[in-house]
Design a protein around this motif. Structure first.
Motif, short mmCIF file in Angstrom:
data_model
loop_
_atom_site.label_atom_id
_atom_site.label_comp_id
_atom_site.label_asym_id
_atom_site.label_seq_id
_atom_site.Cartn_x
_atom_site.Cartn_y
_atom_site.Cartn_z
N GLU A 6 -4.57 -1.92 5.93
CA GLU A 6 -4.03 -2.82 6.46
C GLU A 6 -5.42 -3.44 5.94
OE1 GLU A 6 -2.90 -1.88 11.05
OE2 GLU A 6 -4.41 -0.49 10.68
N TYR A 7 -5.94 -4.38 5.55
CA TYR A 7 -6.99 -5.06 4.94
C TYR A 7 -6.06 -5.99 4.34
CZ TYR A 7 -8.70 -2.38 0.12
OH TYR A 7 -8.70 -1.70 -0.31
N ALA B 195 -7.68 5.35 1.35
CA ALA B 195 -6.81 6.53 2.48
C ALA B 195 -7.35 7.23 1.61
CB ALA B 195 -5.16 5.51 1.85
N LEU B 196 -8.53 7.42 0.96
CA LEU B 196 -8.11 8.92 1.21
C LEU B 196 -9.39 9.68 0.49
CD1 LEU B 196 -7.22 9.47 -3.04
CD2 LEU B 196 -5.58 8.81 -0.95
N VAL B 197 -10.43 8.43 1.26
CA VAL B 197 -12.36 8.85 1.33
C VAL B 197 -12.45 9.94 2.80
CG1 VAL B 197 -12.85 7.18 0.39
CG2 VAL B 197 -12.26 6.84 2.83
N GLY C 54 0.91 -1.02 0.23
CA GLY C 54 0.05 0.16 0.06
C GLY C 54 0.55 1.19 0.05
N ILE C 55 0.14 2.07 -0.80
CA ILE C 55 0.71 3.32 -0.67
C ILE C 55 0.19 4.17 0.06
CG2 ILE C 55 1.93 5.61 -2.16
CD1 ILE C 55 2.92 2.75 -3.83
N VAL C 56 1.23 6.01 0.67
CA VAL C 56 -0.14 7.19 0.81
C VAL C 56 0.96 7.85 1.09
CG1 VAL C 56 -1.71 8.17 2.46
CG2 VAL C 56 -1.17 5.96 2.67
N ASP D 20 -3.06 7.31 9.07
CA ASP D 20 -4.14 7.17 9.11
C ASP D 20 -4.79 6.31 7.91
OD1 ASP D 20 -7.55 7.54 9.30
OD2 ASP D 20 -7.34 8.53 7.89
N GLY D 21 -4.02 6.77 6.66
CA GLY D 21 -4.10 5.71 5.68
C GLY D 21 -3.64 5.12 5.48
#
Length: 237
Positions: free
Chosen positions: A25-26, A194-196, A3-5, A19-20
């Motif tokens: 994590e899922y 991650a953006l919502v 995953g990337i944020v 938080d992102g």
């Protein structure tokens, strides 16, 4: 499964990034890391759950408005802090996170080692940081483009540089990247989840495209440096 944020703007970036990562994590992972551009560049990594990284960040309280973060599922190299993203170049000025696989990384690594580059991990990803370092001549986007033209494989990429404190370069080939555009802030991630919390206006990068993110602004282009015009749209359900 990685995953990337990424975030550039006015909010405390460590909170946005952690938080992102929690929202990603899922997807499954074995390590995580974060890099922030402040008065000094900040880099932290942890093996295991994002909570372990969060404890480090809460304790060390890094400041800054630009940063990138990553959750990694080990492919090249064991799940260790050294192999966790973000990766850096020799100078410690470039920080990079990557989803995907660089198929010709061994050939590129040998070339870079011959040029004097020193590697700190077992990953294919670290090659990208050194390729960008080798190509860098004051324009980060141009350096990323030149590096990616040498790459065979897949990537979803986020890159920052200490000399460009309000800029993030994103790129995609075969690994999803979505941009989120807000007021005086811009975000990116490998997944809209991650953006919502921050925006419902997004842009989906297409293969062989790059994006330069600044606070509340974005510029799209192809790997061949042709401008791309695409407006933000409502986030897919």
């Amino acid at each position: 499964m990685c995953g990337i944020v990424a975030y550039v703007g006015q909010q405390p970036v460590s909170e946005v990034l952690v938080d992102g990562l929690k929202r990603l994590e899922y997807r499954g992972y074995d390590s995580s890391g974060i890099a922030i551009l402040g008065a000094r560049p900040y880099l932290a990594k942890a093996v295991g759950k994002v909570a372990a990284l969060e404890r480090k960040v809460l304790d060390e309280k890094p400041m800054g408005g630009t940063g990138i973060a990553h959750t990694r599922w080990a492919t090249h190299g064991k799940p260790t802090e050294a192999n966790a993203h973000p990766h850096t170049d020799c100078s410690g000025q470039i920080f990079l996170v990557h989803n995907g696989i660089i198929e010709n990384y061994l050939t590129l690594k040998k070339m870079l080692q011959t040029e004097g580059h020193t590697f700190r991990s077992e990953t294919d990803t670290e090659v990208l940081a050194h390729l960008i370092e080798s190509a860098y001549q004051s324009d980060l986007e141009d350096a990323v483009r030149k590096a990616l033209l040498q790459v065979e494989g897949t990537y979803g990429l986020a890159v920052i540089h200490t000399a460009h404190r309000n800029e993030i370069i994103m790129a995609r080939r075969g690994s999803p990247i979505v941009l989120g555009i807000g007021k005086r802030e811009s975000l990116a991630a490998s997944d809209t989840s991650a953006l919502v919390q921050h925006t419902d206006q997004v842009i989906y990068l297409e293969d062989n495209e790059l994006a330069r993110l600044n606070p509340g602004e974005f510029h799209l282009s192809t790997l061949q440096n042709r401008r791309v015009d695409r407006s933000p749209s409502a986030m897919h359900a």
